[in-house]
Design an enzyme around this catalytic site. Structure first.
Site, mmCIF file in Angstrom:
data_model
loop_
_atom_site.group_PDB
_atom_site.id
_atom_site.type_symbol
_atom_site.label_atom_id
_atom_site.label_comp_id
_atom_site.label_asym_id
_atom_site.label_seq_id
_atom_site.Cartn_x
_atom_site.Cartn_y
_atom_site.Cartn_z
ATOM 1 N N LYS A 34 38.794 37.971 38.414
ATOM 2 C CA LYS A 34 38.647 37.103 39.495
ATOM 3 C C LYS A 34 37.094 36.726 39.724
ATOM 4 O O LYS A 34 36.379 37.197 39.161
ATOM 5 C CB LYS A 34 39.205 38.200 40.931
ATOM 6 C CG LYS A 34 38.289 39.286 40.724
ATOM 7 C CD LYS A 34 39.112 40.563 41.756
ATOM 8 C CE LYS A 34 38.099 41.754 41.645
ATOM 9 N NZ LYS A 34 38.877 42.793 42.562
ATOM 10 N N TYR A 275 4.684 37.324 48.722
ATOM 11 C CA TYR A 275 5.208 37.328 50.084
ATOM 12 C C TYR A 275 4.810 38.646 50.786
ATOM 13 O O TYR A 275 5.514 39.615 50.235
ATOM 14 C CB TYR A 275 6.530 36.893 50.526
ATOM 15 C CG TYR A 275 6.571 35.288 50.085
ATOM 16 C CD1 TYR A 275 5.986 34.429 50.872
ATOM 17 C CD2 TYR A 275 7.616 34.789 49.072
ATOM 18 C CE1 TYR A 275 6.156 33.113 50.872
ATOM 19 C CE2 TYR A 275 7.659 33.607 49.076
ATOM 20 C CZ TYR A 275 6.761 32.447 49.626
ATOM 21 O OH TYR A 275 7.089 31.300 49.287
HETATM 22 C C1 LIG Z 1 38.910 43.887 41.445
HETATM 23 C C2 LIG Z 1 40.240 44.734 41.375
HETATM 24 C C3 LIG Z 1 40.454 45.610 40.190
HETATM 25 C C4 LIG Z 1 39.345 45.678 39.148
HETATM 26 O O1 LIG Z 1 38.349 46.668 39.591
HETATM 27 P P1 LIG Z 1 37.089 47.186 38.813
HETATM 28 O O2 LIG Z 1 36.480 48.175 39.500
HETATM 29 O O3 LIG Z 1 36.267 46.025 38.645
HETATM 30 O O4 LIG Z 1 37.685 47.793 37.438
HETATM 31 C C5 LIG Z 1 41.554 46.406 39.987
HETATM 32 N N1 LIG Z 1 42.758 46.129 41.040
HETATM 33 C C6 LIG Z 1 42.397 45.260 42.191
HETATM 34 C C7 LIG Z 1 43.593 45.437 42.958
HETATM 35 C C8 LIG Z 1 41.391 44.717 42.408
HETATM 36 O O5 LIG Z 1 41.063 44.032 43.370
#
Ligand SMILES: *Cc1c(COP(=O)(O)O)cnc(C)c1O
Length: 383
Positions: A34, A275
């Site tokens: 994702k 800055y």
């Molecule tokens: C993003 C996500 C994962 C992956 O989690 P990680 O901590 O990156 O391994 C697994 N399950 C769900 C439902 C997620 O939203």
């Protein structure tokens, strides 16, 4: 010469880490890609493991369509399912799997006319309290979906809130709630006709690495595929069993963010830089300016004003960030690196500098650093 800020993405490391995840957890693994594969490039990462991945997980239809349109044929799970009924025909047409996490989705799914039944991952809220059916609603949600003409198959899933804290009891509690709830389902409906096993999925990366009791026939590794160890983030504060060091060495960083020194000056003791003048030299200081800033995704808060600054490697030698990170540039201390020069290679994170270490200095997690990387050139290898 073009701007030297580069994210090197090693797809062979991504493939290696997927194999590590598969070895550590029984059954099949959905590679979670994702958010553009946590900033690494979803399509490139998907192609790198398309021959072997049991499936992919993305957040939404748009992310899945990008993969399908590029010819990715593996199963793809939409982790939040659909947001509107209008998405369903496209979900069916593209053979996508959906999470059903709320009553309103269930109602829409069951009322729709679908060309084909859908593969559903029914989400149980075992204690994360974000999305998912409560244990008391789960049994009836399952009963409504089970054997409905719109539903091809049901996988039981849940998600952990604290799997990255090995000393927390919450994960065990969540596993227990999951098991208790599943045990309430009618036994005859629990077995898969083909392999007679419960189809279930609990583990994210932290659970794959730290919680063997959370095994089920599907895992959902995300951050570990990118080579950042999710348990590492809490190491220094807690006397936790260091069981996972072996795996930590097994995971390879996928992204190496590098740039170059574009300016060098020596400031006198007592002078400040950048800055807000938040860094004042306590000795005569040789300051290097690196072409990378917060507009590239380097965290502005990685220079702790009262705490440690992020580590940086210049030509392979360790030093640290000084002064405030600006939009396009940041400062590093070169006082003890006399050979560093204009054009010296700077690693912001990657092989020598873990993204976790930079994230820690910035008060965040490696996930956020990766997702934020932009504007830099992306160079892929090992595909
Ligand atoms: C993003 C996500 C994962 C992956 O989690 P990680 O901590 O990156 O391994 C697994 N399950 C769900 C439902 C997620 O939203």
């Amino acid at each position: 010469m073009s701007r030297p800020a580069i994210a090197h993405i090693r797809l062979d490391a991504f493939r290696h880490n997927y194999r590590v995840a598969k070895q550590m957890h029984t059954g099949s693994a959905l590679a979670v890609i994702k958010a553009n594969a946590y900033g690494h490039g979803a399509l490139q990462c998907a192609k790198a493991v398309a021959n072997e991945a049991d499936g992919f997980a993305v957040a939404c239809l748009e992310e899945a369509l990008q993969l399908r349109q590029a010819g990715i044929k593996n199963p793809i799970l939409l982790l939040e399912g659909f947001f509107e009924a209008i998405e369903l025909p496209e979900i069916v047409a593209n053979d996508l799997w959906i999470v059903v996490h709320a009553e309103w989705q269930l109602n829409i799914l069951l009322e729709s006319k679908l060309a084909k039944p859908l593969h559903v991952w029914l989400k149980l809220d075992t204690g994360m309290h974000r999305v998912g059916f409560s244990p008391s609603d789960y049994v009836s949600a399952f009963a409504r979906l089970n054997q409905h003409k719109n539903v091809a198959k049901i996988v039981h899933m849940s998600h952990f809130a604290n799997a990255d804290y090995l000393s927390s009891g919450h994960t065990k509690q969540q596993v227990a709630v999951f098991q208790q709830t599943i045990n309430q389902l009618p036994r005859s409906q629990l077995t898969d006709a083909d392999n007679h096993s419960l189809e279930a999925s609990l583990a994210n990366s932290a659970a794959i690495l730290g919680w063997p009791q959370a095994q089920a026939n599907w895992s959902r590794p995300g951050i570990m595929l990118y080579g950042a160890h999710p348990l590492d983030a809490h190491l220094q504060n807690q006397a936790e069993p260091k069981l996972y060091f072996k795996e930590q060495q097994m995971l390879l960083p996928v992204m190496q963010l590098t740039s170059k020194i574009i300016s060098i000056r020596t400031i006198n003791k007592g002078e400040s830089i950048g800055y807000g003048s938040i860094f004042t030299a306590e000795r005569d200081t040789r300051v290097g300016v690196v072409a990378c800033g917060y507009a590239d995704g380097y965290p502005r808060l990685a220079t702790g004003e009262n705490k440690i600054s992020a580590p940086v490697a210049v030509d392979g030698k360790l030093t640290q960030l000084i002064g405030r990170v600006s939009m396009d540039m940041l400062f590093v201390d070169l006082t003890d690196l006399p050979t560093a020069a204009i054009g010296s290679q700077v690693e912001l994170w990657g092989d020598q500098i873990s993204a976790n270490a930079v994230a820690k200095a910035a008060g965040t997690i490696a996930y956020e650093l990766f997702c934020n990387v932009k504007r830099v050139q992306f160079c892929y290898s090992g595909g």
